[in-house]
Design a protein around this motif. Structure first.
Motif, short mmCIF file in Angstrom:
data_model
loop_
_atom_site.label_atom_id
_atom_site.label_comp_id
_atom_site.label_asym_id
_atom_site.label_seq_id
_atom_site.Cartn_x
_atom_site.Cartn_y
_atom_site.Cartn_z
N VAL A 2 0.86 -1.18 0.00
CA VAL A 2 0.00 0.00 0.00
C VAL A 2 0.89 1.23 0.00
CG1 VAL A 2 -1.94 1.12 1.11
CG2 VAL A 2 -1.56 -1.30 1.45
N ALA A 3 0.77 2.04 -1.03
CA ALA A 3 1.66 3.19 -1.13
C ALA A 3 0.87 4.48 -1.10
CB ALA A 3 2.45 3.11 -2.44
N GLY A 4 1.56 5.55 -0.72
CA GLY A 4 1.00 6.88 -0.92
C GLY A 4 -0.07 7.31 0.07
N PRO B 112 -14.05 5.26 -4.56
CA PRO B 112 -13.74 3.91 -5.04
C PRO B 112 -12.31 3.84 -5.58
CG PRO B 112 -15.79 4.71 -6.00
CD PRO B 112 -15.20 5.84 -5.25
N GLY B 113 -11.66 2.74 -5.31
CA GLY B 113 -10.32 2.54 -5.86
C GLY B 113 -9.20 3.22 -5.10
N THR B 114 -9.51 3.78 -3.92
CA THR B 114 -8.44 4.44 -3.17
C THR B 114 -7.67 3.46 -2.30
OG1 THR B 114 -10.22 5.13 -1.70
CG2 THR B 114 -9.26 6.81 -3.11
N LYS C 3 -9.10 0.93 -0.12
CA LYS C 3 -9.69 0.58 1.18
C LYS C 3 -9.61 -0.93 1.42
CE LYS C 3 -13.59 2.62 0.07
NZ LYS C 3 -13.23 3.24 -1.21
N THR C 4 -9.99 -1.69 0.41
CA THR C 4 -9.92 -3.14 0.54
C THR C 4 -8.48 -3.59 0.75
OG1 THR C 4 -11.71 -3.20 -1.06
CG2 THR C 4 -10.66 -5.28 -0.55
N LEU C 5 -7.61 -2.98 -0.03
CA LEU C 5 -6.19 -3.32 0.05
C LEU C 5 -5.65 -3.07 1.46
CD1 LEU C 5 -3.90 -4.10 -1.97
CD2 LEU C 5 -3.32 -1.68 -2.02
#
Ligand code: ADP
Ligand code: ZN
Length: 605
Positions: free
Chosen positions: A151-153, A191-193, A195-197
């Motif tokens: 997880v980056a950034g 979406p796609g930020t 969260k799941t990761l």
């Protein structure tokens, strides 16, 4: 489940065969049928020795030994005759034989059973609530272990979650001290930020089980299933503590409860939500079960979810900034064979507003582009092409555009570009094309250099003018309206509406928010606006005047630079796609000519 269905079918088949066999047996053993008159005649002539009566069914034997059967319409009048003729009589009641009764009952029952099985399977999906607790349907995911390094950034979010990882690693350490472990974390973000990761990474870092379920999985057709699933999930999780329960799209169940049960559809959702609240309150906090929920609509969540002891930790994940994007690019670039000389920072700058998922997609698309061109390494040009494809849609070169339409499109796009160029506080032009892409006939693309978190009124109004520039140019040159501007008009209207209602930027209405809370699909019961009719009229007229002022301004600009418009459109018709530099060349030549013209007219006067 499958076994049960097979068993049902087997029973059904056997029942059919047995019934069939019994019928055949009956037919074989029943002697040939004889008319009643023939039977009476034979009897009166003394040819019959014995009869057997079962209800109105008469079977009997001739003197010759031949058997027969017949049907007596009136037994009471038959009996005296039989006795008169000295015939041996035996009888049994009419009641059906046990076996027949058995099948008459069994057949429909087994059919019903079969139908139930089929229906049940269809409606319950793969999991049935009828075998509660036998097998775990929530198998923890442990493969492809994700850690914080993936997880980056979004380092702030990571830092906040590090604490949770600590709890999960050594729950005893904290409970010994009497500290209450946190129960719920709410991750909110577009979406796609990631969260799941991030949720997976927590589990991965702490090396604990990860149970995952989408909020919409809970909401089933049948009332009560959602709630029972929640209970199952928590039971399973408690057994395998320490662990993470991840609930994606929690807004699907966690939307505000309406309080009126008249709208039946909501009942199920509310029961599910209540079950979730009960479960979260129920487990003691020394059980290291942490519920991580994700949503991109925190505004519609029921406040009860956010109370202490529930999702009391809320972490917002913003879209990554330039540095974040570069880091995410780095993480994903490790997966592909990339040309080492590529400046990932430059790519990161050119994709403002991209989410982590979009960046991951960009890297993959670039690799696909390189593969298509049989390259050994992914190069910068592949990234450029991938980016254009993602932002603007795939080129549709094959589509046949009439010359007339090409001209209209060229003027339309030039109109956008020129209005944007002539105004301050606008995003610089990036690329302009009249090759149809996706659903658009042409595209004028502006890219912000820096990420902006707040926009000035100036910027927003100029954006509206730029959007309207396409329609204005078409009208000026062709004096004809086309549908090509519909998307522009929609966007311009949206900005104008928010300007007035949300950002309080209109003079006559002032800084009051009239934002229509996006009620979403859950609660459409209230169709009343939170403001009066008078205000509504004021808002409407204000929006209209913002748009019409912008339109006039746009028209002024394009009238003034009419020559540039023609030059620009002609250049577009030849080049089809132009980048900022090429546009600049046309612009400079226009300025030069204008200067000459001005000087000439100056000399004359
Ligand atoms: P969300 O749950 O917020 O919709 P996801 O976690 O499903 O987003 O993200 C989808 C994919 O995007 C991830 O699997 C990952 O490949 C990529 N991604 C998103 N954010 C990041 C990030 N911060 N760092 C690295 N990859 C990311
Ligand atoms: Zn347009």
């Amino acid at each position: 489940m499958k076994n049960q269905i097979q068993l049902g079918l087997l029973i059904l088949t056997i029942a059919c065969f047995v019934l069939l066999g019994y019928n055949v047996y009956l037919r074989e053993t029943t002697p040939p049928e004889q008319a009643y008159t023939e039977f009476i005649a034979a009897m009166q002539q003394g040819e019959i020795t014995s009869v057997h009566l079962r209800g109105s069914q008469v079977t009997g034997e001739y003197v010759s030994g031949k058997k027969f059967s017949s049907y007596a319409p009136d037994i009471t009048s038959l009996l005296p005759q039989l006795l008169e003729n000295n015939i041996h009589i035996s009888a049994e009641p009419e009641a059906e034989k046990g076996l027949v009764t058995f099948f008459k009952v069994l057949l429909p029952m087994s059919m019903l059973y079969g139908a139930w099985l089929v229906f049940n399977r269809k409606s319950m999906g793969n999991s049935s609530s009828f075998n509660l607790g036998q097998h775990s349907r929530f198998t923890p995911v442990k493969s492809d272990r994700v850690t914080f390094r993936d997880v980056a950034g979004i380092s702030e979010a990571k830092a906040e979650l590090l604490e949770i990882v600590e709890f999960l690693k050594q729950p005893e350490k904290y409970s010994q001290l009497g500290a209450k472990l946190p129960k719920g974390v709410l991750l909110q973000g577009a979406p796609g930020t990631g969260k799941t990761l991030l949720a997976k990474a927590i589990a991965g870092e702490a090396a604990v089980s990860f149970f995952s379920l989408g909020g919409s999985d809970f909401v089933e057709m049948f009332v009560g299933v959602g709630a029972s699933r929640v209970r199952d999930l928590f039971a399973e999780a408690k057994r395998s503590a320490p662990c993470i329960i991840f609930i994606d799209e929690i807004d699907a169940i966690g939307g505000k409860r309406s309080g009126n049960s008249a709208s039946g559809g909501n009942d199920e959702r509310e029961q599910t939500l209540n079950a979730l609240l009960v479960e979260m309150d129920g487990f003691s906090s020394d059980k290291a079960v942490i519920v991580v929920a994700a949503t991109n609509r925190p505004d519609i969540l029921d406040p009860a979810l956010l109370r202490p002891g529930r999702f009391d930790r809320q972490i917002t994940i913003a879209l990554p900034d330039v540095k974040g994007r570069a880091k995410i690019l780095e993480v994903h670039a490790q997966q592909i064979a990339i040309d080492k000389s590529i400046d990932l920072g430059a790519i990161a700058r050119s994709i403002p507003g991209f989410s982590g998922a979009e960046i991951a997609n960009l890297v993959n698309e670039a690799a696909l582009m390189a593969g298509r061109n049989n390259k050994k390494k992914v190069e910068l040009i592949d990234f450029e092409e991938a980016k254009d494809k993602i932002i603007m849609g795939l080129e549709r070169k094959s589509i046949v555009v009439s010359e007339k339409n090409r001209r209209v499109t060229a003027y339309h796009e030039a109109g956008h570009a020129i209005v944007g160029m002539m105004l301050d506080e606008t995003d610089p032009l990036h690329k302009i094309t009249i090759i149809p892409r996706g659903r658009a006939m042409g595209i004028t693309q502006h890219l912000p250099i820096v990420d902006q978190h707040a926009y000035s009124r100036e910027y927003l109004v100029n954006r509206i003018k730029t959007l309207l520039g396409g329609r204005v140019a078409e009208t000026l040159v062709f004096n004809r309206l086309t549908t090509g501007a519909s998307n522009d008009i929609t966007m311009a209207t949206e900005i104008a509406t928010r300007l007035v209602c949300e950002w309080g930027m209109s003079a006559s209405i002032g800084p009051i928010s009239y934002r229509q809370e996006n009620e979403s699909f859950l609660n459409q019961s209230s169709n009343s606006k939170p403001y009066s009719e008078v205000t509504a009229e004021k808002i409407d007229s204000e929006i209209t005047s913002v748009i019409s002022e912008c339109y006039d301004e746009s028209e002024k600009i394009l009238r003034k630079h009419n020559k540039f418009l023609h030059k620009f459109a002609e250049a577009l018709l030849i080049n089809e796609t132009m980048d900022a530099e090429e546009v600049d060349i046309v612009y400079r030549s226009y300025i030069r000519e204008r200067k000459v013209e001005l000087q000439l007219s100056g000399k004359k006067s």
